[in-house]
Design an enzyme around this catalytic site. Structure first.
Site, PDB file in Angstrom:
ATOM      1  N   GLU A 183     -18.442 -20.020  33.707  1.00  0.00           N
ATOM      2  CA  GLU A 183     -17.740 -18.716  32.042  1.00  0.00           C
ATOM      3  C   GLU A 183     -17.102 -18.140  33.048  1.00  0.00           C
ATOM      4  OE1 GLU A 183     -21.094 -20.102  33.750  1.00  0.00           O
ATOM      5  OE2 GLU A 183     -21.944 -20.416  32.006  1.00  0.00           O
ATOM      6  N   GLU A 192     -27.892 -24.275  31.986  1.00  0.00           N
ATOM      7  CA  GLU A 192     -28.660 -23.859  32.727  1.00  0.00           C
ATOM      8  C   GLU A 192     -29.967 -24.526  31.539  1.00  0.00           C
ATOM      9  OE1 GLU A 192     -25.745 -20.686  30.052  1.00  0.00           O
ATOM     10  OE2 GLU A 192     -26.626 -19.353  32.184  1.00  0.00           O
ATOM     11  N   ALA A 243     -21.514 -24.398  26.715  1.00  0.00           N
ATOM     12  CA  ALA A 243     -21.662 -24.167  25.278  1.00  0.00           C
ATOM     13  C   ALA A 243     -20.251 -24.395  24.342  1.00  0.00           C
ATOM     14  CB  ALA A 243     -21.841 -22.224  25.165  1.00  0.00           C
ATOM     15  N   GLY A 279     -23.844 -23.467  30.298  1.00  0.00           N
ATOM     16  CA  GLY A 279     -25.223 -23.642  29.072  1.00  0.00           C
ATOM     17  C   GLY A 279     -25.588 -25.161  29.569  1.00  0.00           C
TER      18      GLY A 279
HETATM   19  C1  LIG Z   1     -23.550 -20.946  27.715  1.00  0.00           C
HETATM   20  C2  LIG Z   1     -22.819 -19.740  27.626  1.00  0.00           C
HETATM   21  C3  LIG Z   1     -23.211 -18.488  27.241  1.00  0.00           C
HETATM   22  C4  LIG Z   1     -21.836 -20.314  28.522  1.00  0.00           C
HETATM   23  C5  LIG Z   1     -20.687 -21.215  28.123  1.00  0.00           C
HETATM   24  O1  LIG Z   1     -21.464 -22.379  28.276  1.00  0.00           O
HETATM   25  S1  LIG Z   1     -19.376 -21.230  28.342  1.00  0.00           S
HETATM   26  C6  LIG Z   1     -18.781 -23.317  28.433  1.00  0.00           C
HETATM   27  C7  LIG Z   1     -19.068 -23.535  29.850  1.00  0.00           C
HETATM   28  N1  LIG Z   1     -18.343 -24.986  30.356  1.00  0.00           N
HETATM   29  C8  LIG Z   1     -16.771 -25.232  30.582  1.00  0.00           C
HETATM   30  O2  LIG Z   1     -15.877 -23.595  30.728  1.00  0.00           O
HETATM   31  C9  LIG Z   1     -17.033 -26.885  30.812  1.00  0.00           C
HETATM   32  C10 LIG Z   1     -15.318 -26.830  29.929  1.00  0.00           C
HETATM   33  N2  LIG Z   1     -14.905 -28.133  29.966  1.00  0.00           N
HETATM   34  C11 LIG Z   1     -14.114 -28.558  31.077  1.00  0.00           C
HETATM   35  O3  LIG Z   1     -13.546 -27.839  31.820  1.00  0.00           O
HETATM   36  C12 LIG Z   1     -13.947 -29.656  30.856  1.00  0.00           C
HETATM   37  O4  LIG Z   1     -13.620 -30.433  29.498  1.00  0.00           O
HETATM   38  C13 LIG Z   1     -14.490 -30.960  31.828  1.00  0.00           C
HETATM   39  C14 LIG Z   1     -13.907 -30.560  33.299  1.00  0.00           C
HETATM   40  C15 LIG Z   1     -15.347 -31.023  31.468  1.00  0.00           C
HETATM   41  C16 LIG Z   1     -14.266 -31.805  31.219  1.00  0.00           C
HETATM   42  O5  LIG Z   1     -12.619 -32.549  31.883  1.00  0.00           O
HETATM   43  P1  LIG Z   1     -11.863 -33.820  31.182  1.00  0.00           P
HETATM   44  O6  LIG Z   1     -10.326 -33.564  30.849  1.00  0.00           O
HETATM   45  O7  LIG Z   1     -12.616 -34.750  31.660  1.00  0.00           O
HETATM   46  O8  LIG Z   1     -12.500 -33.352  29.768  1.00  0.00           O
HETATM   47  P2  LIG Z   1     -11.555 -32.476  28.321  1.00  0.00           P
HETATM   48  O9  LIG Z   1     -10.320 -33.764  27.909  1.00  0.00           O
HETATM   49  O10 LIG Z   1     -11.007 -31.450  28.930  1.00  0.00           O
HETATM   50  O11 LIG Z   1     -12.925 -33.143  27.493  1.00  0.00           O
HETATM   51  C17 LIG Z   1     -13.580 -33.731  26.293  1.00  0.00           C
HETATM   52  C18 LIG Z   1     -13.458 -33.400  24.631  1.00  0.00           C
HETATM   53  O12 LIG Z   1     -14.466 -32.530  24.694  1.00  0.00           O
HETATM   54  C19 LIG Z   1     -14.359 -30.995  24.678  1.00  0.00           C
HETATM   55  N3  LIG Z   1     -14.776 -29.757  25.278  1.00  0.00           N
HETATM   56  C20 LIG Z   1     -15.363 -30.391  26.754  1.00  0.00           C
HETATM   57  N4  LIG Z   1     -16.225 -29.008  27.339  1.00  0.00           N
HETATM   58  C21 LIG Z   1     -16.010 -28.220  25.767  1.00  0.00           C
HETATM   59  C22 LIG Z   1     -16.712 -27.467  25.869  1.00  0.00           C
HETATM   60  N5  LIG Z   1     -17.583 -26.846  26.695  1.00  0.00           N
HETATM   61  N6  LIG Z   1     -16.926 -26.937  24.229  1.00  0.00           N
HETATM   62  C23 LIG Z   1     -15.882 -27.307  23.648  1.00  0.00           C
HETATM   63  N7  LIG Z   1     -15.416 -28.496  23.290  1.00  0.00           N
HETATM   64  C24 LIG Z   1     -15.367 -28.726  25.192  1.00  0.00           C
HETATM   65  C25 LIG Z   1     -12.859 -31.044  25.331  1.00  0.00           C
HETATM   66  O13 LIG Z   1     -11.895 -30.544  24.314  1.00  0.00           O
HETATM   67  C26 LIG Z   1     -12.063 -32.497  24.840  1.00  0.00           C
HETATM   68  O14 LIG Z   1     -11.947 -32.640  23.217  1.00  0.00           O
HETATM   69  P3  LIG Z   1     -10.761 -32.481  22.777  1.00  0.00           P
HETATM   70  O15 LIG Z   1      -9.497 -33.554  23.313  1.00  0.00           O
HETATM   71  O16 LIG Z   1     -10.875 -32.476  21.168  1.00  0.00           O
HETATM   72  O17 LIG Z   1     -10.075 -30.795  22.463  1.00  0.00           O
END
Ligand SMILES: CC(C)=CC(=O)SCCNC(=O)CCNC(=O)[C@H](O)C(C)(C)COP(=O)(O)OP(=O)(O)OC[C@H]1O[C@@H](n2cnc3c(N)ncnc32)[C@H](O)[C@@H]1OP(=O)(O)O
Length: 257
Positions: free
Chosen positions: A131, A111, A65, A108
């Site tokens: 999460e 999921e 998400a 998500g």
């Molecule tokens: C469905 C429900 C109820 C809940 C959920 O899904 S909660 C979300 C669960 N997911 C996560 O916690 C994963 C979050 N992301 C990461 O941990 C990392 O991004 C990674 C391990 C997947 C990849 O790391 P990497 O270093 O390769 O890339 P990043 O620089 O971290 O990401 C690139 C770019 O994408 C943005 N990003 C990544 N994931 C999300 C996200 N879930 N939501 C919003 N944005 C996301 C990240 O911020 C970055 O963008 P910016 O450089 O503009 O910040």
């Protein structure tokens, strides 16, 4: 129909939906979910489509998400709007849906992949429910579908530690149906989709329904339900065609009737 966060195309009777928010690793925001909803509704209604494939990019199926979108929500906003409630479209679809997963399928993203009927993973795929690291728990079915797919021990491991699981471990654990080289992922998923879409559509829908019933009911009820569906297929032209084609040693030409 033109979309901003997904792309769609059709390959014969197979529809391909590609999640497309590369700047955020396909993080699932309200717009993407609503576009996915809309595209799926269109393919569900289209009798020319027999199977849907959902994929992402090489780097991410979906990284969960959109954390930035939901971070500021209050309890009342989250609970009263039930924003995750809208994510169920994939799970409610009647037509077979394949998830073709490369890269991250987290939160998500994992999921949504699990809402599909089966997952074909690239050897680069990474699955997880991280999460807990954000101070929350899975909210789109992760604790339920993951546990049913891989059992309590592994589900607890993933949900409580937030660690990722690679494609090989995911296949070994039963989360993934097959693992293919990343370069072949979409082609392999489309091939599987084409094989499914060539079957009788009423039979495919009932096969999906019957397998899903195994997760909702007792063995006795499930077998009874399966048998009712089985007998009902004798009312279709496709049953006559399928069995005649076998006897005549030719390929069946199903008309989905
Ligand atoms: C469905 C429900 C109820 C809940 C959920 O899904 S909660 C979300 C669960 N997911 C996560 O916690 C994963 C979050 N992301 C990461 O941990 C990392 O991004 C990674 C391990 C997947 C990849 O790391 P990497 O270093 O390769 O890339 P990043 O620089 O971290 O990401 C690139 C770019 O994408 C943005 N990003 C990544 N994931 C999300 C996200 N879930 N939501 C919003 N944005 C996301 C990240 O911020 C970055 O963008 P910016 O450089 O503009 O910040």
């Amino acid at each position: 129909m033109s979309y901003e966060t997904i792309e769609t195309e059709t390959h014969g009777r197979v529809a391909l939906i590609r999640l497309n928010r590369p700047q955020a690793l396909n993080a699932l925001n309200a717009k993407l979910i609503s576009e996915l909803d809309c595209a799926l509704a269109g393919f569900e209604a289209d009798e020319g489509i027999g199977c849907v494939v959902i994929t992402g990019s090489e780097k991410a199926f979906a990284a969960g998400a959109d954390i930035k979108e939901m971070a500021g929500k209050t309890f009342a906003e989250a609970f009263l709007s039930d924003f995750i409630g809208r994510w169920d479209t994939v799970a409610r679809a009647r037509k077979p849906i394949i998830a073709a997963v490369a890269g991250f399928a987290l939160g998500g993203g994992c999921e949504v992949a699990m809402m599909c009927d089966f997952i074909i993973a690239a050897d680069t795929a990474q699955f997880g429910q991280p999460e807990i690291k954000l101070g929350v728990i899975p909210g789109a079915g992760g604790t339920q579908r993951l546990t049913r797919a891989i059992g309590k021990a592994k589900a607890m491991d993933l949900v409580l530690t937030g660690r990722m699981m690679g494609a090989e471990e995911a296949e070994r654990s039963g989360l993934v149906a097959r693992v293919v080289p990343a370069a072949d992922l979409v082609a392999e998923a489309l091939k599987a989709g084409a094989a499914i879409a060539a079957m009788s559509l009423p039979a495919a829908l009932m096969a999906k329904d019957a397998v899903n019933a195994a997760f909702e009911t007792t063995l006795t009820e499930g077998v009874r339900y399966e048998r009712r569906l089985f007998y009902s297929l004798f009312a279709t032209e496709d049953q006559k065609e399928g069995m005649a084609a076998f006897a005549e040693k030719r390929k069946a030409a199903f008309r989905h009737r």
